[in-house]
Design a protein around this motif. Structure first.
Motif, PDB file in Angstrom:
ATOM      1  N   GLN A 120      -7.682   1.340  -6.559  1.00  0.00           N
ATOM      2  CA  GLN A 120      -7.618   1.762  -5.010  1.00  0.00           C
ATOM      3  C   GLN A 120      -7.131   0.718  -4.058  1.00  0.00           C
ATOM      4  O   GLN A 120      -6.644   0.960  -3.000  1.00  0.00           O
ATOM      5  CB  GLN A 120      -8.806   1.852  -4.694  1.00  0.00           C
ATOM      6  CG  GLN A 120      -9.654   3.480  -5.579  1.00  0.00           C
ATOM      7  CD  GLN A 120     -11.208   3.493  -5.388  1.00  0.00           C
ATOM      8  OE1 GLN A 120     -11.687   2.512  -4.523  1.00  0.00           O
ATOM      9  NE2 GLN A 120     -11.717   4.642  -5.934  1.00  0.00           N
ATOM     10  N   ALA A 121      -7.390  -0.632  -4.319  1.00  0.00           N
ATOM     11  CA  ALA A 121      -7.175  -1.713  -3.559  1.00  0.00           C
ATOM     12  C   ALA A 121      -5.617  -1.724  -3.525  1.00  0.00           C
ATOM     13  O   ALA A 121      -4.992  -1.982  -2.378  1.00  0.00           O
ATOM     14  CB  ALA A 121      -7.623  -3.007  -3.999  1.00  0.00           C
ATOM     15  N   ARG A 128      -4.274   0.935  -1.178  1.00  0.00           N
ATOM     16  CA  ARG A 128      -4.401   0.792   0.321  1.00  0.00           C
ATOM     17  C   ARG A 128      -3.578  -0.272   0.848  1.00  0.00           C
ATOM     18  O   ARG A 128      -3.165  -0.066   1.815  1.00  0.00           O
ATOM     19  CB  ARG A 128      -5.979   0.485   0.412  1.00  0.00           C
ATOM     20  CG  ARG A 128      -6.868   1.604   0.489  1.00  0.00           C
ATOM     21  CD  ARG A 128      -8.192   1.128   1.116  1.00  0.00           C
ATOM     22  NE  ARG A 128      -8.880   0.105   0.336  1.00  0.00           N
ATOM     23  CZ  ARG A 128      -9.693   0.557  -0.731  1.00  0.00           C
ATOM     24  NH1 ARG A 128      -9.888   1.873  -1.151  1.00  0.00           N
ATOM     25  NH2 ARG A 128     -10.345  -0.432  -1.775  1.00  0.00           N
ATOM     26  N   ALA A 162       0.014   1.212   1.178  1.00  0.00           N
ATOM     27  CA  ALA A 162       0.114   2.342   2.362  1.00  0.00           C
ATOM     28  C   ALA A 162      -0.033   1.514   3.729  1.00  0.00           C
ATOM     29  O   ALA A 162       0.870   1.673   4.632  1.00  0.00           O
ATOM     30  CB  ALA A 162      -1.112   3.424   2.357  1.00  0.00           C
ATOM     31  N   ALA A 163      -0.620   0.422   3.683  1.00  0.00           N
ATOM     32  CA  ALA A 163      -0.685  -0.405   4.766  1.00  0.00           C
ATOM     33  C   ALA A 163       0.610  -0.892   5.276  1.00  0.00           C
ATOM     34  O   ALA A 163       1.136  -1.229   6.278  1.00  0.00           O
ATOM     35  CB  ALA A 163      -1.855  -1.385   4.863  1.00  0.00           C
ATOM     36  N   GLU A 167      -3.545  -5.118   9.705  1.00  0.00           N
ATOM     37  CA  GLU A 167      -4.233  -4.210   8.843  1.00  0.00           C
ATOM     38  C   GLU A 167      -3.476  -4.451   7.608  1.00  0.00           C
ATOM     39  O   GLU A 167      -4.385  -4.376   6.453  1.00  0.00           O
ATOM     40  CB  GLU A 167      -3.898  -2.806   9.351  1.00  0.00           C
ATOM     41  CG  GLU A 167      -4.726  -1.881   8.402  1.00  0.00           C
ATOM     42  CD  GLU A 167      -4.725  -0.385   9.018  1.00  0.00           C
ATOM     43  OE1 GLU A 167      -5.244   0.502   8.348  1.00  0.00           O
ATOM     44  OE2 GLU A 167      -4.135  -0.320  10.149  1.00  0.00           O
ATOM     45  N   ALA A 192      -5.330  -5.699   4.042  1.00  0.00           N
ATOM     46  CA  ALA A 192      -5.495  -4.693   2.753  1.00  0.00           C
ATOM     47  C   ALA A 192      -4.757  -5.617   1.704  1.00  0.00           C
ATOM     48  O   ALA A 192      -5.483  -5.418   0.452  1.00  0.00           O
ATOM     49  CB  ALA A 192      -4.625  -3.721   2.968  1.00  0.00           C
TER      50      ALA A 192
END
Length: 317
Positions: A75-76, A79, A82-83, A176, A180
């Protein structure tokens, strides 16, 4: 009232007591031990060492795991990816196809504005002569104004597309993305902390966990001893204390061993270990003891933990 003779005898006794202060002190050898354990509650998967194993700094001692470790890392990472993509897209600006589409929209809007403006210009003289109605003129005027507004809006949209995202938006997206990435690195660091490695060279003195067992955060899984750093704490009286200072070199020997070992005074207690309630007599003053830590040079396996060692104290000057 005390006689002069008795006073002299007491002074002589005190002098003899100070002059006969012990020349040696006995301590028990200890070695530095390092407890290695997980930083979070985890289950032992593998334990790679046993008691007595010699390890080097960086050697793997045990491997732990948590049930959510794999999913948390995935998950990390997702994210963070994507960021990062969003930040790069804003930094690159619009694609050529988007700019071309905006240019086409400007061309269409300009053509409409030119057509309606021409229609209005043709109708105005006719309306002045009364050949067309007032309503027709108003409709033509409204159409010209509407197409001109759409033309201006299309031109502004093209300018924004060419210019790209605002600086503040790009900076926010970059921040952001950094956050992330930092979160992903934190999860990965937590995973790396579940692989226990030896921080020092030494010998495994205690294996405190078996595969399948769960340890709490900070609980020791393996204890690594450093035989190369033996030390002992000796206790000296207040009359010996002035002869010692940190950094002094002292000699010592083991029972039944003629080998002389060298040690260095590394710490002297600032408070007496034993203080009588009323320290008035000479004997009570001698009971004031101060701890002195002496570290010895690495001498292989000659100096073992738990063995008494006799330290020679410096002579009175």
């Amino acid at each position: 009232m005390r006689s002069p003779v008795a006073a002299v005898l007491l002074l002589l006794a005190a002098a003899c007591s100070r002059s006969t202060a012990p020349d040696t002190a006995v301590g028990t050898l200890e070695i530095v031990e390092v407890n290695v354990g997980p930083l979070q509650a985890a289950r032992a998967v593998r334990v790679l060492v046993t008691e007595g194993d010699v390890v080097k700094a960086g050697d793997t001692l045990a491997v732990f795991s948590t049930p959510t470790l794999t999913s948390a890392m995935a998950q990390a990472d997702a994210r963070a990816a994507a960021a990062e993509d969003a930040a790069q897209e804003l930094a690159r600006g619009a694609r050529p196809a988007e700019i071309a589409r905006a240019e086409k929209e400007v061309q269409v809007a300009e053509a409409d504005a030119a057509r309606t403006a021409a229609d209005l210009a043709r109708l105005e003289p006719l309306a002045a002569r009364g050949d067309v109605s007032r309503a027709t003129l108003d409709a033509a005027r409204a159409a010209a104004q509407g197409t001109a507004a759409r033309r201006d809006a299309a031109r502004e949209a093209l300018r924004l597309v060419r210019e790209g995202a605002r600086t503040e938006r790009r900076q926010a997206a970059a921040a952001e993305a950094r956050g992330a990435r930092a979160a992903a690195e934190g999860v990965r660091a937590a995973a790396n902390d579940l692989v226990l490695v030896s921080p020092v060279d030494g010998v495994v003195s205690s294996r405190n966990v078996e595969p399948g067992e769960v340890l709490a955060a900070g609980q020791s899984a393996v204890t690594v001893a450093q035989p190369s750093r033996p030390w002992a704490r000796i206790y000296v009286s207040q009359f010996v204390l002035p002869r010692l200072k940190a950094g002094d070199t002292l000699t010592a020997h083991l029972d039944g061993d003629t080998t002389t070992f060298r040690g260095r005074v590394t710490a002297i207690a600032t408070r007496a270990e034993f203080t009588p309630r009323v320290a008035l007599t000479e004997q009570e003053r001698e009971d004031l003891l101060f701890g002195v830590k002496v570290e010895f040079d690495g001498t292989g396996d000659r100096l073992r933990a738990g063995v008494p060692i006799t330290v020679t104290l410096p002579k009175a000057r």
